[in-house]
Design an enzyme around this catalytic site. Sequence first.
Site, PDB file in Angstrom:
ATOM      1  N   GLU A 399      25.653 -50.811   0.264  1.00  0.00           N
ATOM      2  CA  GLU A 399      24.313 -51.232  -0.157  1.00  0.00           C
ATOM      3  C   GLU A 399      24.213 -52.749  -0.083  1.00  0.00           C
ATOM      4  O   GLU A 399      25.013 -53.447  -0.701  1.00  0.00           O
ATOM      5  CB  GLU A 399      24.040 -50.771  -1.593  1.00  0.00           C
ATOM      6  CG  GLU A 399      23.999 -49.260  -1.711  1.00  0.00           C
ATOM      7  CD  GLU A 399      23.500 -48.796  -3.072  1.00  0.00           C
ATOM      8  OE1 GLU A 399      23.087 -49.640  -3.895  1.00  0.00           O
ATOM      9  OE2 GLU A 399      23.543 -47.581  -3.317  1.00  0.00           O
ATOM     10  N   GLU A 486      15.561 -45.575  -7.367  1.00  0.00           N
ATOM     11  CA  GLU A 486      16.481 -45.812  -8.486  1.00  0.00           C
ATOM     12  C   GLU A 486      15.695 -46.050  -9.772  1.00  0.00           C
ATOM     13  O   GLU A 486      14.511 -46.361  -9.731  1.00  0.00           O
ATOM     14  CB  GLU A 486      17.448 -46.976  -8.231  1.00  0.00           C
ATOM     15  CG  GLU A 486      17.113 -47.950  -7.146  1.00  0.00           C
ATOM     16  CD  GLU A 486      17.983 -49.196  -7.171  1.00  0.00           C
ATOM     17  OE1 GLU A 486      19.169 -49.045  -6.867  1.00  0.00           O
ATOM     18  OE2 GLU A 486      17.466 -50.290  -7.462  1.00  0.00           O
TER      19      GLU A 486
HETATM   20  P1  C2E Z   1      21.916 -51.998  -8.240  1.00  0.00           P
HETATM   21  O1  C2E Z   1      22.807 -51.844  -7.079  1.00  0.00           O
HETATM   22  O2  C2E Z   1      20.462 -51.931  -7.975  1.00  0.00           O
HETATM   23  O3  C2E Z   1      22.383 -50.921  -9.281  1.00  0.00           O
HETATM   24  C1  C2E Z   1      21.539 -50.245 -10.112  1.00  0.00           C
HETATM   25  C2  C2E Z   1      21.508 -50.869 -11.457  1.00  0.00           C
HETATM   26  O4  C2E Z   1      20.502 -50.236 -12.221  1.00  0.00           O
HETATM   27  C3  C2E Z   1      22.788 -50.681 -12.250  1.00  0.00           C
HETATM   28  O5  C2E Z   1      22.920 -51.776 -13.133  1.00  0.00           O
HETATM   29  C4  C2E Z   1      22.476 -49.433 -13.044  1.00  0.00           C
HETATM   30  O6  C2E Z   1      23.252 -49.311 -14.211  1.00  0.00           O
HETATM   31  C5  C2E Z   1      21.026 -49.681 -13.387  1.00  0.00           C
HETATM   32  N1  C2E Z   1      20.303 -48.443 -13.612  1.00  0.00           N
HETATM   33  C6  C2E Z   1      20.510 -47.267 -13.056  1.00  0.00           C
HETATM   34  N2  C2E Z   1      19.637 -46.358 -13.495  1.00  0.00           N
HETATM   35  C7  C2E Z   1      18.825 -46.996 -14.340  1.00  0.00           C
HETATM   36  C8  C2E Z   1      17.717 -46.592 -15.156  1.00  0.00           C
HETATM   37  O7  C2E Z   1      17.289 -45.465 -15.152  1.00  0.00           O
HETATM   38  N3  C2E Z   1      17.133 -47.550 -15.913  1.00  0.00           N
HETATM   39  C9  C2E Z   1      17.590 -48.812 -15.937  1.00  0.00           C
HETATM   40  N4  C2E Z   1      16.994 -49.688 -16.717  1.00  0.00           N
HETATM   41  N5  C2E Z   1      18.629 -49.240 -15.189  1.00  0.00           N
HETATM   42  C10 C2E Z   1      19.238 -48.321 -14.408  1.00  0.00           C
HETATM   43  P2  C2E Z   1      24.264 -52.539 -13.246  1.00  0.00           P
HETATM   44  O8  C2E Z   1      25.415 -51.623 -13.222  1.00  0.00           O
HETATM   45  O9  C2E Z   1      24.130 -53.475 -14.390  1.00  0.00           O
HETATM   46  O10 C2E Z   1      24.311 -53.352 -11.906  1.00  0.00           O
HETATM   47  C11 C2E Z   1      23.422 -54.345 -11.654  1.00  0.00           C
HETATM   48  C12 C2E Z   1      23.532 -54.855 -10.263  1.00  0.00           C
HETATM   49  O11 C2E Z   1      24.780 -55.496 -10.065  1.00  0.00           O
HETATM   50  C13 C2E Z   1      23.507 -53.758  -9.224  1.00  0.00           C
HETATM   51  O12 C2E Z   1      22.185 -53.390  -8.976  1.00  0.00           O
HETATM   52  C14 C2E Z   1      24.147 -54.416  -8.050  1.00  0.00           C
HETATM   53  O13 C2E Z   1      23.215 -55.176  -7.335  1.00  0.00           O
HETATM   54  C15 C2E Z   1      25.123 -55.355  -8.720  1.00  0.00           C
HETATM   55  N6  C2E Z   1      26.472 -54.803  -8.610  1.00  0.00           N
HETATM   56  C16 C2E Z   1      27.055 -53.812  -9.308  1.00  0.00           C
HETATM   57  N7  C2E Z   1      28.327 -53.602  -8.896  1.00  0.00           N
HETATM   58  C17 C2E Z   1      28.544 -54.462  -7.882  1.00  0.00           C
HETATM   59  C18 C2E Z   1      29.655 -54.736  -7.028  1.00  0.00           C
HETATM   60  O14 C2E Z   1      30.723 -54.113  -7.088  1.00  0.00           O
HETATM   61  N8  C2E Z   1      29.482 -55.730  -6.099  1.00  0.00           N
HETATM   62  C19 C2E Z   1      28.315 -56.420  -5.986  1.00  0.00           C
HETATM   63  N9  C2E Z   1      28.237 -57.371  -5.059  1.00  0.00           N
HETATM   64  N10 C2E Z   1      27.262 -56.194  -6.765  1.00  0.00           N
HETATM   65  C20 C2E Z   1      27.365 -55.219  -7.705  1.00  0.00           C
HETATM   66 MG    MG Z   2      19.263 -51.472  -6.743  1.00  0.00          MG
HETATM   67 MG    MG Z   3      22.952 -50.763  -5.543  1.00  0.00          MG
END
Ligand code: C2E
Ligand code: MG
Ligand code: MG
Length: 546
Positions: A399, A486
Amino acid sequence: MARSGMTEAAHEADSPRLGRSNRDIVTLGIVSAAIVMFIGTGGSVLPRIVRQLAGDGAGPDQLLTNALLLNIALVIFGWRRYRDLAAEIAERRKAEKLARELAEHDALTGCLNRRSIGSAASALCLAAQQRGDQAAFIMLDLDRFKQVNDVNGHAAGDCLLEEAAGRIRSLLPPGALLARLGGDEFAVVLAVAPNRGEEIERMAEGLIHAVAQPVSFGEFELETTISAGISRTTPGEPVDVQAQLHMADIAMYHAKRNGRNRLAWFEPNMENEQRFRSEIASGIRRGVPLGEFVPYYEKQVDLESGTIVGFEMLARWNSPRLGMVNPEIFIPVAEEIGLIGELSESLIRQALHDARNWDPRLTLSVNISPVQLRDPWFSQKLLKILVEANFPPSRLEIEVTESCLHENVGLVRSLISSLKNQGITVSLDDFGTGYSSLSQLRSLPFDRIKIDRSFVMSLLEDKDSATIIQSIIQLGEGLGLPITAEGIESEAVLAELKRYGKFKGQGYLYGYPEPADRTEATLAQLDLLLEMPGKTQGDARRKAAG
Ligand code: C2E
Ligand code: MG
Ligand code: MG
């Protein structure tokens, strides 16, 4: 040196100490004494010679004649010696001046250097204070300068630095100081009348604008931007130059974090923010080798049937000091300190290991930072990790966020193509937030679009969100790209989305992201795990998501 870190007025004050050589003075003394003696002896010897030549009397005394000849020799010798010495001293002064210039100035740009800015700025601040003025400190740092060096070579980097320094210098008022503090960082110090914040801001904006103009380098055009941080002294208060530079530096980093190519004034709370970030940075450095960063998994579901089709891996930091930390806190810091590649690779390795036991029809999505996309070796590194884990590339989905499209599009395109050639699918994450153009979207071979959660979460309350989601769905249909929504948090949103069409989705409605063991337990309950006694791949069935 043709260019100088100081503008004209400031330079003269720093005039060198021009010491006269003792030898110089002694030689001059000898010559002067010889001239006096010459006048004394010549006064009596020369008239006698003239009279003798005229046949009117005896010649001069032999002793006096010898003394006069010796005198003449001394004058000639002394004078030549004096001339040689004077030339030698002038030469030495020139060399000393050059050495001092080299010690105080940056050889590439001619700006003052880190060593000399302190004393020059102190003198400027003192003079400003005596006049009742303020001193402003502007810290400037080129954005993504490393990328220019990496992609175009160091000669291009040098050209950009020289040009940036020249443009900045040309906009500074007389007496202002310009220093290159190292790398791509510059500092400007100037005196301003009190309470003229807007004047300083206008000047900084002018510098930012000037540096953003393209620079010709051979047949190429180089482009860069610059971020600025500003601090200023308080009239009547003692000035600590190093503290002012530090404050401007903190503000500059703040400007960078807020999107670069902009300015920020120093505010005291930025210091706490900076401290927190450096705590995170050292935590990351310590935590990566200790395995404190762990993958969590969020279900991805086929909305129509409700079955799990895969998981998105989301990074978590299990910090001994801060507890469980979300990626939005630590990913930007890891990017900033150059550890994102290492961190991400370690997480992907763990995720591939965890996913080995899942039903092979389940996919694994991982998020990749724009910083990693700039690494020309990224796809090779990923392939190596896949081979080592014996994980089929077709089950892996990468992604990339829409903000990647503002990067070097050519580079992103070749990287995506290379990933796809290996059988990996690539989706465009957080779509709708990054203003990507339709032509960009068409020119990049994505396999899927993910609608940003902010639109899905507000689908029922905000008409605009509904319109945006519908347009993205139509766009996906037009370009033949499947869609994932999402941020599905409620049955009501799910029902509304289902009215728009058939696609994949994820969100808290299906559960929060969970660590590997809990994910495995969920899959076991659903009979979606391999390597269970008497079980083969074909037995694994996908079931309704819990
Ligand atoms: P993302 O890839 O858009 O991941 C989705 C985020 O939305 C995740 O937050 C997830 O926990 C949250 N989410 C999922 N369903 C819902 C929902 O129903 N409501 C709400 N309010 N939130 C929801 P998370 O885990 O805090 O991750 C945030 C961002 O951090 C991710 O957005 C992604 O862009 C980044 N990220 C996470 N893991 C990695 C990684 O290993 N590498 C990199 N480069 N970025 C990462
Ligand atoms: Mg996303
Ligand atoms: Mg993502």
